[in-house]
Design an enzyme around this catalytic site. Sequence first.
Site, PDB file in Angstrom:
ATOM      1  N   ARG A 189     -13.620 -29.006 -75.166  1.00  0.00           N
ATOM      2  CA  ARG A 189     -12.148 -28.963 -75.195  1.00  0.00           C
ATOM      3  C   ARG A 189     -11.627 -28.273 -76.455  1.00  0.00           C
ATOM      4  NH1 ARG A 189     -10.828 -32.485 -70.899  1.00  0.00           N
ATOM      5  NH2 ARG A 189     -12.397 -34.112 -70.694  1.00  0.00           N
TER       6      ARG A 189
ATOM      7  N   ALA B 278      -7.373 -28.629 -67.635  1.00  0.00           N
ATOM      8  CA  ALA B 278      -8.721 -28.099 -67.871  1.00  0.00           C
ATOM      9  C   ALA B 278      -8.783 -26.577 -67.789  1.00  0.00           C
ATOM     10  CB  ALA B 278      -9.692 -28.719 -66.866  1.00  0.00           C
TER      11      ALA B 278
ATOM     12  N   PRO C 100      -4.061 -28.827 -63.453  1.00  0.00           N
ATOM     13  CA  PRO C 100      -4.783 -29.742 -62.571  1.00  0.00           C
ATOM     14  C   PRO C 100      -4.902 -31.160 -63.107  1.00  0.00           C
ATOM     15  CG  PRO C 100      -6.275 -28.165 -63.581  1.00  0.00           C
ATOM     16  CD  PRO C 100      -4.894 -27.692 -63.877  1.00  0.00           C
ATOM     17  N   ASN C 101      -4.740 -32.081 -62.173  1.00  0.00           N
ATOM     18  CA  ASN C 101      -4.917 -33.525 -62.378  1.00  0.00           C
ATOM     19  C   ASN C 101      -3.786 -34.195 -63.154  1.00  0.00           C
ATOM     20  OD1 ASN C 101      -7.454 -33.850 -60.981  1.00  0.00           O
ATOM     21  ND2 ASN C 101      -8.362 -32.666 -62.643  1.00  0.00           N
TER      22      ASN C 101
ATOM     23  N   GLU D 244       1.821 -23.993 -76.016  1.00  0.00           N
ATOM     24  CA  GLU D 244       0.720 -24.727 -75.378  1.00  0.00           C
ATOM     25  C   GLU D 244       0.809 -26.191 -75.797  1.00  0.00           C
ATOM     26  OE1 GLU D 244      -3.097 -23.161 -76.524  1.00  0.00           O
ATOM     27  OE2 GLU D 244      -4.192 -24.897 -75.725  1.00  0.00           O
TER      28      GLU D 244
ATOM     29  N   TYR E 290      -4.295 -40.654 -72.037  1.00  0.00           N
ATOM     30  CA  TYR E 290      -3.108 -39.850 -71.698  1.00  0.00           C
ATOM     31  C   TYR E 290      -1.795 -40.630 -71.719  1.00  0.00           C
ATOM     32  CZ  TYR E 290      -6.708 -36.542 -70.288  1.00  0.00           C
ATOM     33  OH  TYR E 290      -7.788 -35.702 -70.286  1.00  0.00           O
TER      34      TYR E 290
ATOM     35  N   ASN F 263       1.058 -26.994 -70.184  1.00  0.00           N
ATOM     36  CA  ASN F 263      -0.125 -27.831 -70.314  1.00  0.00           C
ATOM     37  C   ASN F 263      -1.010 -27.451 -69.131  1.00  0.00           C
ATOM     38  OD1 ASN F 263      -2.161 -29.665 -70.451  1.00  0.00           O
ATOM     39  ND2 ASN F 263      -0.839 -31.474 -70.615  1.00  0.00           N
TER      40      ASN F 263
ATOM     41  N   ARG G  82     -11.902 -34.668 -79.285  1.00  0.00           N
ATOM     42  CA  ARG G  82     -12.628 -34.994 -78.048  1.00  0.00           C
ATOM     43  C   ARG G  82     -13.878 -34.106 -77.924  1.00  0.00           C
ATOM     44  NH1 ARG G  82      -8.561 -35.295 -73.185  1.00  0.00           N
ATOM     45  NH2 ARG G  82     -10.368 -36.392 -72.300  1.00  0.00           N
TER      46      ARG G  82
ATOM     47  N   HIS H 258      -9.357 -24.422 -70.906  1.00  0.00           N
ATOM     48  CA  HIS H 258     -10.676 -24.179 -71.494  1.00  0.00           C
ATOM     49  C   HIS H 258     -11.525 -23.215 -70.675  1.00  0.00           C
ATOM     50  CE1 HIS H 258      -9.280 -27.671 -73.613  1.00  0.00           C
ATOM     51  NE2 HIS H 258      -9.358 -28.428 -72.535  1.00  0.00           N
TER      52      HIS H 258
ATOM     53  N   ASP I 259      -4.497 -14.002 -69.141  1.00  0.00           N
ATOM     54  CA  ASP I 259      -3.963 -12.678 -68.789  1.00  0.00           C
ATOM     55  C   ASP I 259      -2.529 -12.779 -68.268  1.00  0.00           C
ATOM     56  OD1 ASP I 259      -6.319 -11.435 -69.496  1.00  0.00           O
ATOM     57  OD2 ASP I 259      -7.052 -11.186 -67.437  1.00  0.00           O
TER      58      ASP I 259
ATOM     59  N   HIS J 138      -0.770 -30.229 -75.222  1.00  0.00           N
ATOM     60  CA  HIS J 138      -1.732 -31.187 -74.678  1.00  0.00           C
ATOM     61  C   HIS J 138      -1.311 -32.582 -75.101  1.00  0.00           C
ATOM     62  CE1 HIS J 138      -4.301 -27.955 -73.473  1.00  0.00           C
ATOM     63  NE2 HIS J 138      -4.129 -27.428 -74.667  1.00  0.00           N
ATOM     64  N   LEU J 139      -1.418 -33.502 -74.162  1.00  0.00           N
ATOM     65  CA  LEU J 139      -1.082 -34.895 -74.467  1.00  0.00           C
ATOM     66  C   LEU J 139      -2.049 -35.459 -75.495  1.00  0.00           C
ATOM     67  CD1 LEU J 139      -0.622 -35.747 -70.731  1.00  0.00           C
ATOM     68  CD2 LEU J 139       1.197 -35.999 -72.424  1.00  0.00           C
ATOM     69  N   SER J 140      -3.341 -35.206 -75.280  1.00  0.00           N
ATOM     70  CA  SER J 140      -4.370 -35.752 -76.171  1.00  0.00           C
ATOM     71  C   SER J 140      -4.676 -34.762 -77.289  1.00  0.00           C
ATOM     72  CB  SER J 140      -5.641 -36.040 -75.362  1.00  0.00           C
ATOM     73  OG  SER J 140      -6.172 -34.840 -74.817  1.00  0.00           O
TER      74      SER J 140
ATOM     75  N   ARG K  50      -4.259 -43.799 -64.278  1.00  0.00           N
ATOM     76  CA  ARG K  50      -5.549 -44.145 -64.877  1.00  0.00           C
ATOM     77  C   ARG K  50      -5.706 -43.372 -66.179  1.00  0.00           C
ATOM     78  NH1 ARG K  50      -8.076 -41.276 -59.650  1.00  0.00           N
ATOM     79  NH2 ARG K  50      -6.270 -42.326 -58.840  1.00  0.00           N
TER      80      ARG K  50
HETATM   81  O1  CA2 Z   1      -4.593 -33.636 -73.226  1.00  0.00           O
HETATM   82  C1  CA2 Z   1      -4.156 -32.900 -72.319  1.00  0.00           C
HETATM   83  O2  CA2 Z   1      -2.975 -32.823 -72.020  1.00  0.00           O
HETATM   84  C2  CA2 Z   1      -5.158 -32.093 -71.482  1.00  0.00           C
HETATM   85  O3  CA2 Z   1      -4.580 -30.836 -71.198  1.00  0.00           O
HETATM   86  C3  CA2 Z   1      -5.387 -32.883 -70.217  1.00  0.00           C
HETATM   87  C4  CA2 Z   1      -6.449 -32.277 -69.305  1.00  0.00           C
HETATM   88  C5  CA2 Z   1      -7.735 -31.989 -70.096  1.00  0.00           C
HETATM   89  O4  CA2 Z   1      -8.664 -31.311 -69.261  1.00  0.00           O
HETATM   90  C6  CA2 Z   1      -7.467 -31.165 -71.334  1.00  0.00           C
HETATM   91  O5  CA2 Z   1      -8.685 -30.999 -72.036  1.00  0.00           O
HETATM   92  C7  CA2 Z   1      -6.462 -31.854 -72.231  1.00  0.00           C
HETATM   93  C8  CA2 Z   1      -6.803 -33.232 -68.168  1.00  0.00           C
HETATM   94  C9  CA2 Z   1      -5.654 -33.754 -67.396  1.00  0.00           C
HETATM   95  C10 CA2 Z   1      -6.145 -34.845 -66.507  1.00  0.00           C
HETATM   96  O6  CA2 Z   1      -5.152 -35.833 -66.433  1.00  0.00           O
HETATM   97  C11 CA2 Z   1      -5.491 -37.045 -65.923  1.00  0.00           C
HETATM   98  C12 CA2 Z   1      -4.515 -38.015 -65.966  1.00  0.00           C
HETATM   99  C13 CA2 Z   1      -4.792 -39.277 -65.490  1.00  0.00           C
HETATM  100  C14 CA2 Z   1      -6.025 -39.555 -64.952  1.00  0.00           C
HETATM  101  C15 CA2 Z   1      -7.002 -38.581 -64.897  1.00  0.00           C
HETATM  102  C16 CA2 Z   1      -6.730 -37.320 -65.390  1.00  0.00           C
END
Ligand code: CA2
Length: 145
Positions: free
Chosen positions: A112, A78, A11-12, A99, A24, A75, A108, A81, A88, A101-103, A19
């Site tokens: 997370r 959210a 998601p997202n 797995e 990210y 990836n 954080r 978490h 499963d 994650h960008l960040s 943004r």
């Molecule tokens: O760091 C990552 O790749 C995450 O998987 C990104 C998730 C976050 O919930 C994880 O804790 C770490 C969130 C992705 C949301 O991406 C956005 C990108 C641009 C603007 C807003 C959200």
Amino acid sequence: MVKRIHILNGPNLNLLGTREADIYGTLTLADIESLCREDCVRLGIEMSFAQTNSEGELVTLIQAAGAAGAGLVINAGAYTHTSIAVHDAIRAARVVAVEVHLSNVYAREDFRHHSYISPVARGVICGFGATGYRLAISALAEELD
Ligand code: CA2
């Protein structure tokens, strides 16, 4: 045997590049897909790349990776978490999963720091932005040998 990798995004992540660039990065998800495709072509790997905002669809896509005998780069955003369903699905699919994650999730918020995916992943890469996807492909290319 043909090597296959399914790259799944939760998601997202469709908002990348629009943004929160400080967290990210500036690349869009389409940019990341292009980088991954270049690597997979060079390595002779068949690649699919998908993003979904839905937990159920993510489960369906993980099941499809298992049915295709593909390695998985995931990836889960959210859902990482929160989702026992994703945990499963990876376990049941018997896929080799990385797995990503960008960040750096450990630098954080506390919420997370726990992942439902890590226990069913072969490895975890976080904090290197889009490069993390490329590192995951490189690792899977060896694992799938
Ligand atoms: O760091 C990552 O790749 C995450 O998987 C990104 C998730 C976050 O919930 C994880 O804790 C770490 C969130 C992705 C949301 O991406 C956005 C990108 C641009 C603007 C807003 C959200």
